[in-house]
Scaffold this active site. Structure first.
Site, mmCIF file in Angstrom:
data_model
loop_
_atom_site.group_PDB
_atom_site.id
_atom_site.type_symbol
_atom_site.label_atom_id
_atom_site.label_comp_id
_atom_site.label_asym_id
_atom_site.label_seq_id
_atom_site.Cartn_x
_atom_site.Cartn_y
_atom_site.Cartn_z
ATOM 1 C CB THR A 9 2.551 6.531 -5.982
ATOM 2 O OG1 THR A 9 2.493 7.091 -4.640
ATOM 3 C CG2 THR A 9 1.176 5.592 -6.375
ATOM 4 C CB SER A 24 7.621 6.184 12.589
ATOM 5 O OG SER A 24 8.286 7.291 12.744
ATOM 6 C CB THR A 83 -0.848 -0.037 1.141
ATOM 7 O OG1 THR A 83 -0.095 0.119 2.453
ATOM 8 C CG2 THR A 83 -1.771 -1.404 1.495
ATOM 9 C CE1 TYR A 95 3.898 9.596 10.271
ATOM 10 C CE2 TYR A 95 5.746 9.673 11.767
ATOM 11 C CZ TYR A 95 5.245 9.096 10.618
ATOM 12 O OH TYR A 95 5.930 8.551 9.934
ATOM 13 N N GLY A 155 7.678 2.685 -0.366
ATOM 14 C CA GLY A 155 6.708 1.824 -1.097
ATOM 15 C C GLY A 155 7.131 1.571 -2.499
HETATM 16 N N1 LIG Z 1 10.214 9.204 5.447
HETATM 17 C C1 LIG Z 1 10.591 9.168 6.647
HETATM 18 O O1 LIG Z 1 11.617 9.864 7.383
HETATM 19 C C2 LIG Z 1 9.838 8.189 7.609
HETATM 20 C C3 LIG Z 1 10.175 7.699 8.818
HETATM 21 C C4 LIG Z 1 9.474 6.674 9.277
HETATM 22 C C5 LIG Z 1 8.416 6.335 8.796
HETATM 23 N N2 LIG Z 1 7.925 6.763 7.542
HETATM 24 C C6 LIG Z 1 6.725 5.952 7.291
HETATM 25 O O2 LIG Z 1 7.100 5.533 5.993
HETATM 26 C C7 LIG Z 1 5.700 5.258 5.122
HETATM 27 C C8 LIG Z 1 6.028 5.541 3.794
HETATM 28 O O3 LIG Z 1 6.336 6.998 3.516
HETATM 29 P P1 LIG Z 1 7.537 7.591 2.801
HETATM 30 O O4 LIG Z 1 8.453 8.295 3.609
HETATM 31 O O5 LIG Z 1 7.983 6.587 1.686
HETATM 32 O O6 LIG Z 1 6.693 8.844 1.914
HETATM 33 P P2 LIG Z 1 6.046 9.197 0.537
HETATM 34 O O7 LIG Z 1 7.110 9.130 -0.457
HETATM 35 O O8 LIG Z 1 5.418 10.375 0.929
HETATM 36 O O9 LIG Z 1 5.126 8.019 0.496
HETATM 37 C C9 LIG Z 1 3.901 7.731 0.807
HETATM 38 C C10 LIG Z 1 2.959 6.977 0.285
HETATM 39 O O10 LIG Z 1 1.712 6.717 0.919
HETATM 40 C C11 LIG Z 1 0.608 6.753 -0.069
HETATM 41 N N3 LIG Z 1 -0.723 7.013 0.644
HETATM 42 C C12 LIG Z 1 -0.577 8.387 1.407
HETATM 43 N N4 LIG Z 1 -1.839 8.311 1.927
HETATM 44 C C13 LIG Z 1 -2.536 7.333 1.546
HETATM 45 C C14 LIG Z 1 -3.889 6.756 1.548
HETATM 46 N N5 LIG Z 1 -4.644 7.465 2.265
HETATM 47 N N6 LIG Z 1 -4.094 5.623 0.719
HETATM 48 C C15 LIG Z 1 -3.168 4.983 0.126
HETATM 49 N N7 LIG Z 1 -2.083 5.451 -0.146
HETATM 50 C C16 LIG Z 1 -1.612 6.246 0.471
HETATM 51 C C17 LIG Z 1 1.347 7.822 -1.096
HETATM 52 O O11 LIG Z 1 0.526 7.629 -2.271
HETATM 53 P P3 LIG Z 1 -0.402 8.913 -3.072
HETATM 54 O O12 LIG Z 1 0.235 10.183 -2.488
HETATM 55 O O13 LIG Z 1 -0.043 8.809 -4.292
HETATM 56 O O14 LIG Z 1 -1.770 8.599 -2.794
HETATM 57 C C18 LIG Z 1 2.573 7.258 -1.131
HETATM 58 O O15 LIG Z 1 2.710 6.341 -1.959
HETATM 59 C C19 LIG Z 1 4.603 6.134 5.934
HETATM 60 O O16 LIG Z 1 3.834 5.232 6.620
HETATM 61 C C20 LIG Z 1 5.578 7.030 6.919
HETATM 62 O O17 LIG Z 1 4.699 7.127 7.936
HETATM 63 C C21 LIG Z 1 8.496 7.626 6.899
#
Ligand SMILES: NC(=O)c1ccc[n+]([C@@H]2O[C@H](COP(=O)([O-])OP(=O)(O)OC[C@H]3O[C@@H](n4cnc5c(N)ncnc54)[C@H](OP(=O)(O)O)[C@@H]3O)[C@@H](O)[C@H]2O)c1
Length: 267
Positions: free
Chosen positions: A25, A155, A22, A168, A29
């Site tokens: 994009t 996280s 999930t 969050y 993921g």
């Molecule tokens: N980056 C960090 O430092 C960090 C650290 C710890 C944990 N995380 C966690 O890692 C995960 C992935 O985030 P990322 O950092 O890779 O950021 P990202 O590049 O912004 O990716 C987030 C993804 O989640 C999707 N998304 C958001 N809301 C959604 C919904 N309601 N239904 C389906 N898809 C949804 C977005 O797709 P669309 O926008 O195309 O819908 C996108 O594919 C998240 O759970 C985040 O909390 C991130």
């Protein structure tokens, strides 16, 4: 990925396995989708926006032959009707799931006094409710595979307080706890469940939360390994947890953060 049906061939460790990601994009993921496709998996990615899904498909399809094993489905993780449609499409295409990376998440980074009810609800809906029901709806497909592995993206903020992440971080603590409970509940069905706790990983979410590049140096300085994480760092960990190589690991949280949460940088 049932351990009894381990099928590691020269065509890749995930040859013929079906894995749902999930939020595929961008970021972690997308990087995980790329790695699993390289390892022979059939991958289903979701997102909320057709154009972003098409862009991801184009990026993943570039090496010849991979696109045929990729399915994109527009599905909001917080909308149960979307999850029902998603699992129906997967049933139709594959009839089973060997792995799930419940990765979709949103971050609204505000101090406690600034949090609005809408932001609170949206964060909880996607990060907690969305993860719970993604897993629940996927269960019949995991059962059809004879078991499997679920990885929930939590996280580092569930391990340390962060002033700008009151809601969050709490949603991430919730899904970490969920991984423990589900690890217990689903073990007899041959389903392992773990969460991961990424540190600072350079993705769209990171850029949105830290728009000033000058702040990146301060963040890096607080990481013992002295670098920001890359989405590929997380993809490798997720692939390990989805594979039979981690067959005795369940109900755990694996922290992938360069030492951020547990070690003080040397200088
Ligand atoms: N980056 C960090 O430092 C960090 C650290 C710890 C944990 N995380 C966690 O890692 C995960 C992935 O985030 P990322 O950092 O890779 O950021 P990202 O590049 O912004 O990716 C987030 C993804 O989640 C999707 N998304 C958001 N809301 C959604 C919904 N309601 N239904 C389906 N898809 C949804 C977005 O797709 P669309 O926008 O195309 O819908 C996108 O594919 C998240 O759970 C985040 O909390 C991130």
């Amino acid at each position: 990925m049932t351990d009894s049906t381990l099928e590691t061939t020269d065509r890749g460790a995930f040859y013929n396995r079906a894995v749902l990601i999930t939020g595929g994009t961008s970021g972690m993921g997308l990087a995980t989708a790329r790695l699993l496709l390289d390892e022979g998996a059939h991958v289903i990615i979701t997102g909320r926006d057709d154009a972003r899904l098409a862009r991801a498909a184009e990026q993943l399809d570039k090496p010849s032959g991979r696109g045929a094993r990729l399915l994109t489905v527009r599905a909001d993780a917080a909308v149960l009707a979307d999850l029902d449609r998603l699992t129906a499409v997967i049933r139709e295409r594959h009839g089973r799931l060997d792995g799930v990376f419940a990765n979709a998440g949103v971050g609204v980074f505000q101090r406690t006094a600034e949090v609005a009810e809408d932001d609170f609800d949206h964060t909880v809906d996607v990060n907690f409710k969305g993860v719970f029901f993604t897993v629940q709806k996927a269960l019949p497909l995991l059962d059809a595979a004879g078991g499997g592995s679920i990885v929930i993206n939590a996280s580092w903020t569930l391990h340390r307080g962060l002033a700008v992440a009151p809601v969050y971080a709490a949603t991430k603590a919730a899904v970490h706890n969920l991984a423990r409970t589900l690890g217990s509940d689903l073990a007899e069905r041959g389903i392992r469940v773990n969460s991961i706790s990424p540190g600072y990983i350079v993705t769209e979410m990171f850029d949105a939360a830290n728009p000033d590049p000058a702040s990146h140096e301060a963040i890096r300085a607080g990481v013992p390994l002295k670098r920001l994480g890359q989405a590929e760092d997380i993809a490798e960990t997720v692939a390990f947890l989805l594979s039979p190589r981690s067959s005795y690991i369940t109900a755990q949280d694996i922290v992938v953060d360069g030492g951020l949460t547990t070690a003080v940088p040397a200088s």
